[in-house]
Design an enzyme around this catalytic site. Sequence first.
Site, short mmCIF file in Angstrom:
data_model
loop_
_atom_site.label_atom_id
_atom_site.label_comp_id
_atom_site.label_asym_id
_atom_site.label_seq_id
_atom_site.Cartn_x
_atom_site.Cartn_y
_atom_site.Cartn_z
N VAL A 106 -28.20 -19.86 3.88
CA VAL A 106 -26.60 -20.37 4.95
C VAL A 106 -27.23 -21.66 5.64
CG1 VAL A 106 -25.60 -17.96 5.08
CG2 VAL A 106 -27.53 -18.73 6.82
N ASN B 232 -23.91 -13.41 10.90
CA ASN B 232 -24.77 -12.76 11.31
C ASN B 232 -26.55 -13.31 11.06
OD1 ASN B 232 -26.49 -10.49 12.93
ND2 ASN B 232 -27.08 -10.73 10.95
N ALA C 269 -30.80 -22.07 22.99
CA ALA C 269 -29.92 -22.96 22.96
C ALA C 269 -29.43 -22.64 21.63
CB ALA C 269 -30.94 -24.86 23.06
N ILE D 141 -31.94 -4.92 20.48
CA ILE D 141 -31.61 -4.11 19.12
C ILE D 141 -32.92 -3.46 18.51
CG2 ILE D 141 -30.61 -3.67 17.69
CD1 ILE D 141 -28.57 -4.35 19.92
N TYR E 269 -34.55 -20.85 20.54
CA TYR E 269 -33.70 -19.79 20.16
C TYR E 269 -32.42 -19.83 21.10
CZ TYR E 269 -31.69 -15.69 19.44
OH TYR E 269 -31.23 -14.21 18.88
P1 NAP Z 1 -34.02 -9.54 11.01
O1 NAP Z 1 -34.08 -8.44 11.33
O2 NAP Z 1 -35.07 -10.33 11.15
O3 NAP Z 1 -32.69 -10.08 10.29
C1 NAP Z 1 -32.22 -11.12 9.57
C2 NAP Z 1 -31.46 -11.40 8.65
O4 NAP Z 1 -30.79 -13.08 8.29
C3 NAP Z 1 -32.15 -10.84 7.08
O5 NAP Z 1 -30.95 -10.39 6.54
C4 NAP Z 1 -32.33 -12.16 6.77
O6 NAP Z 1 -32.11 -12.01 4.58
C5 NAP Z 1 -31.38 -13.13 7.34
N1 NAP Z 1 -31.38 -14.28 7.43
C6 NAP Z 1 -32.31 -15.38 7.51
N2 NAP Z 1 -31.94 -16.82 7.67
C7 NAP Z 1 -31.23 -16.71 6.80
C8 NAP Z 1 -30.85 -17.75 5.91
N3 NAP Z 1 -31.17 -19.33 6.30
N4 NAP Z 1 -29.69 -17.61 5.12
C9 NAP Z 1 -29.66 -16.89 4.86
N5 NAP Z 1 -30.07 -14.73 5.73
C10 NAP Z 1 -30.50 -15.54 6.04
O7 NAP Z 1 -33.34 -10.14 12.59
P2 NAP Z 1 -32.09 -9.64 13.72
O8 NAP Z 1 -32.78 -8.83 14.87
O9 NAP Z 1 -31.25 -8.35 12.44
O10 NAP Z 1 -30.83 -10.48 13.89
C11 NAP Z 1 -29.45 -10.65 13.51
C12 NAP Z 1 -28.55 -11.72 14.82
O11 NAP Z 1 -28.79 -11.31 15.74
C13 NAP Z 1 -29.58 -13.03 14.77
O12 NAP Z 1 -28.36 -14.17 14.38
C14 NAP Z 1 -30.06 -12.91 16.30
O13 NAP Z 1 -30.42 -14.45 16.46
C15 NAP Z 1 -29.33 -12.15 16.62
N6 NAP Z 1 -29.98 -10.91 17.43
C16 NAP Z 1 -30.70 -10.62 17.53
C17 NAP Z 1 -30.68 -9.46 18.33
C18 NAP Z 1 -32.41 -8.13 18.54
O14 NAP Z 1 -32.50 -7.32 19.46
N7 NAP Z 1 -32.94 -8.26 17.14
C19 NAP Z 1 -30.68 -9.57 19.95
C20 NAP Z 1 -29.73 -10.73 20.56
C21 NAP Z 1 -29.27 -11.12 18.85
P3 NAP Z 1 -33.76 -13.45 4.25
O15 NAP Z 1 -34.65 -13.19 4.94
O16 NAP Z 1 -33.85 -12.08 3.46
O17 NAP Z 1 -33.25 -14.51 4.50
#
Ligand code: NAP
Length: 252
Positions: A60, A86, A154, A185, A152
């Site tokens: 993306v 997401n 920002a 999470i 992050y």
């Molecule tokens: P995660 O477990 O690392 O998963 C990230 C997902 O995004 C994976 O499916 C990854 O797949 C995909 N991704 C990463 N870069 C990408 C790219 N350039 N194009 C397409 N897909 C991409 O992370 P998460 O914790 O679920 O986080 C997901 C979202 O929630 C993020 O926006 C994060 O900022 C937000 N968030 C997370 C938390 C938390 O506690 N975990 C808290 C607040 C907000 P690939 O690696 O295969 O690309």
Amino acid sequence: MFTSVAGCSVVVTGGSKGIGRGIAAVFAGAGADVLICGRDEAGLARTAGEIGAQRVVADVSTAQGCQQLAAAATERLGGIDVLCANAGIFTSHLLATMSEHDLDEIFAVNVKGTILATQACLPLLAASGRGRVIVTSSITGPITGLAGWSHYGATKAAQLGFVRSAAIELARQGITVNAVLPGNIRTEGLAELGDDYAATMTAAIPLGRLGTVEEIGHACLFLASVEAGFITGQTLVVDGGQVLPESSDALA
Ligand code: NAP
């Protein structure tokens, strides 16, 4: 209670693991037709098989990747009713040592990726007549801060700037644009930050536990519902109360 999303076409970027997987699983469980994207084909194939979703490899952070995503949605879902923007990355860097590449990389995925994915899916969302864009932001940046996460934070605050103006711009096409703000999470990405990080965060959460990816999915499901059709440009915090305490004594 709420009108079903059964039969709706739902795209979840970053749906192969973590929060995106939880969002995709909740929508698939509610009978929606779901397409997930990510960069790693093996991870996508595994998750798509497990939750019964379609998949496409798409980065993306590039306009081309987002066009591939929209094309796959046209071909396999016949359109898009709901886009869950997401996909995101979170690497910790102190300001003193953060490189220009670190900064470019995180803005490319978290900010550009949100905007480009929405832009590419726009004709399909408009054709839906009930289009929804649901952005995964964070409490970090819009509400809270943490050393090592200035870049992050920002990006996550920037997403809300996008949400508010896009909500106005797309309202006449019947598209709502909102954001969920997860707290801490339990995901693969968070696990990589280590046990000490998880323990520190758990201690700061009034409900006494980390959130689940499905709990973020259910918040998205609400924002995608017909009943949420008059909500746009808004944020929904899903954090177990983490942003509430006025001091650490308030948690005692
Ligand atoms: P995660 O477990 O690392 O998963 C990230 C997902 O995004 C994976 O499916 C990854 O797949 C995909 N991704 C990463 N870069 C990408 C790219 N350039 N194009 C397409 N897909 C991409 O992370 P998460 O914790 O679920 O986080 C997901 C979202 O929630 C993020 O926006 C994060 O900022 C937000 N968030 C997370 C938390 C938390 O506690 N975990 C808290 C607040 C907000 P690939 O690696 O295969 O690309």
